[in-house]
Design an enzyme around this catalytic site. Structure first.
Site, PDB file in Angstrom:
ATOM      1  N   TRP A 293       0.943  -1.164   0.003  1.00  0.00           N
ATOM      2  CA  TRP A 293      -0.050   0.104  -0.122  1.00  0.00           C
ATOM      3  C   TRP A 293       0.719   1.263  -0.063  1.00  0.00           C
ATOM      4  CZ3 TRP A 293      -2.185   2.778   4.696  1.00  0.00           C
ATOM      5  CH2 TRP A 293      -3.346   3.634   4.452  1.00  0.00           C
TER       6      TRP A 293
ATOM      7  N   ASP B 118      -0.188  -5.926   9.556  1.00  0.00           N
ATOM      8  CA  ASP B 118      -1.093  -5.120   9.139  1.00  0.00           C
ATOM      9  C   ASP B 118      -2.284  -5.864   8.647  1.00  0.00           C
ATOM     10  OD1 ASP B 118      -2.515  -2.926   8.764  1.00  0.00           O
ATOM     11  OD2 ASP B 118      -1.589  -2.148   6.840  1.00  0.00           O
TER      12      ASP B 118
ATOM     13  N   LYS C 268     -13.162  -1.499   6.855  1.00  0.00           N
ATOM     14  CA  LYS C 268     -13.761  -2.175   6.007  1.00  0.00           C
ATOM     15  C   LYS C 268     -14.750  -3.161   6.505  1.00  0.00           C
ATOM     16  CE  LYS C 268      -9.944  -0.522   4.122  1.00  0.00           C
ATOM     17  NZ  LYS C 268      -9.924   0.457   2.892  1.00  0.00           N
TER      18      LYS C 268
HETATM   19  C1  LMR Z   1      -7.020   1.584  -0.325  1.00  0.00           C
HETATM   20  O1  LMR Z   1      -6.025   1.401  -0.587  1.00  0.00           O
HETATM   21  O2  LMR Z   1      -7.747   1.907  -1.531  1.00  0.00           O
HETATM   22  C2  LMR Z   1      -7.700   1.969   0.932  1.00  0.00           C
HETATM   23  O3  LMR Z   1      -6.912   1.196   1.977  1.00  0.00           O
HETATM   24  C3  LMR Z   1      -8.126   3.208   1.241  1.00  0.00           C
HETATM   25  C4  LMR Z   1      -6.974   4.164   1.371  1.00  0.00           C
HETATM   26  O4  LMR Z   1      -6.948   4.625   2.186  1.00  0.00           O
HETATM   27  O5  LMR Z   1      -6.117   4.450   0.462  1.00  0.00           O
END
Ligand code: LMR
Length: 401
Positions: free
Chosen positions: A136, A216, A251
């Protein structure tokens, strides 16, 4: 003189920016597969019925808007610990005197990550953090901006397949004491999860090399089930003396904007847990002082009531099953275009996201030619798909492949 003269404009967040771009697109055929939010068959992100019922109760029973503590709502903390570590976790035995795990409530999972980053920087100086490649994007920036050295281990190869051997080989080289961030389930952005055998192998390296795992856990319940998704977390908690877990209720309770999450610390003994928690409360005071109350109160009201809890689990199960159906449905819809095999991994991946394997150029064309919005890396939010329009999407993908 302008004080702001030297302030340059930076580009907006690519994931959140997609939401804005999508809203501004006038096309009636537009499809939002960008930000990770669940959508129902009508394309709405619903408020879960269990959440609404809990909120109604809170409205009449709430007696104060006074501050919560630095660790947040204690009832939420205890209930979340049990949801994550299991009702019978040995870490929770002995209640307050013996408990080895504790919760610090944070504004969402992102807040938990930020608090973790500050904790590592201030209390474990010099430790690097190792992230999966890819991960992420906010993992990258949170830890870097907190002052940590950020490194990567391979996770998905150029063939868009899980690269467990590459991951393990890289972890073997991580300096002892460094922190390794692992995704408990529903890996963001790829959707590729480790098998149980893989987890045992990761555990072995982590233990031998004396690494500190940070797991996580943002999608509990969206992979294979609430309990199943917690399997690796509980394995690590049972086998290792120390562990950090960032948990999100965004979520699985659909509480996105209520910013509800927690940092869970597992320490070798209760006394050390109190030392760590004292540091977390002090760090949190400088970040947000005390966390927002509403979302945590909702979660506590649900988890603390067997009827509401069952209703919530039933709704969550339905969401997870819908996403699984959409995964299989999309692969089937690609069949007539001769693309089912190429995209077969979409049905194997878990959680909201699929690393489709589409290139940034193909993603750009999908957006410009068909108003299909996904992240430039080729990540699609499967939970944003419309069951009635899978054929349309498949045709759009076929046009750019
Ligand atoms: C995502 O990856 O789309 C979600 O975790 C929302 C975000 O805050 O990026």
């Amino acid at each position: 003189m302008s004080h702001f003269q030297s302030v340059a404009r930076v580009p907006g967040d690519p994931i959140l920016g997609l939401m804005e771009a999508f809203r501004a697109d006038p096309s009636p055929a537009k499809l939002d597969l960008g930000v990770g939010v669940y959508k129902d068959a009508q394309g709405r992100t619903p408020i879960m019925a269990a959440v609404k019922l809990a909120e109604q109760r809170l409205l009449s029973s709430e007696t104060t808007k006074g501050y919560t503590s630095g660790h947040g709502d204690a009832e939420f903390g205890e209930l979340l610990l049990r949801l994550v570590l299991g009702q019978d976790s040995p870490l929770l035995a002995g209640q307050r005197g013996g408990q080895r795990a504790g919760t610090t409530q944070t504004p969402g999972g992102t807040g938990a990550l930020r608090l973790t980053a500050d904790f590592l920087y201030h209390c474990l100086p010099g430790r690097g953090i190792w992230l999966s490649d890819p991960t992420w994007p906010i993992h990258e920036t949170i830890f870097a901006e907190a002052g940590l050295a950020v490194h990567h281990y391979p996770y998905v190869g150029a063939d868009n397949r899980l690269d467990v051997e590459g991951m393990l080989a890289a972890l073997e080289q991580v300096p002892s004491g460094d922190v390794v961030l692992l995704h408990a389930c529903c890996h963001n952005p790829t959707g590729f999860d480790l098998s149980r055998d893989d987890w045992y192998r990761v555990l072995d390296v982590v233990r031998r090399r004396e690494l500190l795992p940070l797991i996580d856990f943002a999608y509990q319940g969206f992979g294979d089930g609430l309990e199943e998704d917690a399997w690796a977390v509980r394995l690590f908690a049972a086998e290792l003396p120390e562990l950090l877990i960032t948990s999100s209720c965004s979520k699985n309770f659909g509480l996105y904007r209520e910013r509800t999450g927690a940092l869970i610390v597992c320490a070798a003994d209760h006394d050390k847990l109190l030392d760590v928690r004292s540091q977390l409360a002090s760090l949190a005071r400088n970040l947000w002082s005390t966390p927002p109350a509403h979302g945590a109160a909702v979660v506590a009201a649900i988890l603390g009531d067997p009827v509401l809890s069952l209703q919530w689990q039933t709704e969550l199960d339905a969401m997870r099953e819908r996403v699984l159906r959409l995964r299989h449905g999309l692969v089937e819809a690609l069949q007539p275009f001769g693309l089912a095999e190429r995209f077969a991994h979409i049905a194997v991946q878990r959680g909201m996201f699929s690393y489709t394997g589409l290139s940034p150029e193909q993603v750009r064309r999908l957006r410009e030619e068909s108003s299909v919005y996904m992240v430039g890396s080729g990540r699609a939010n499967v939970a944003g798909l419309d069951e009635q329009r899978l054929g349309e999407l498949a045709a759009a993908i076929a046009r750019v492949c």
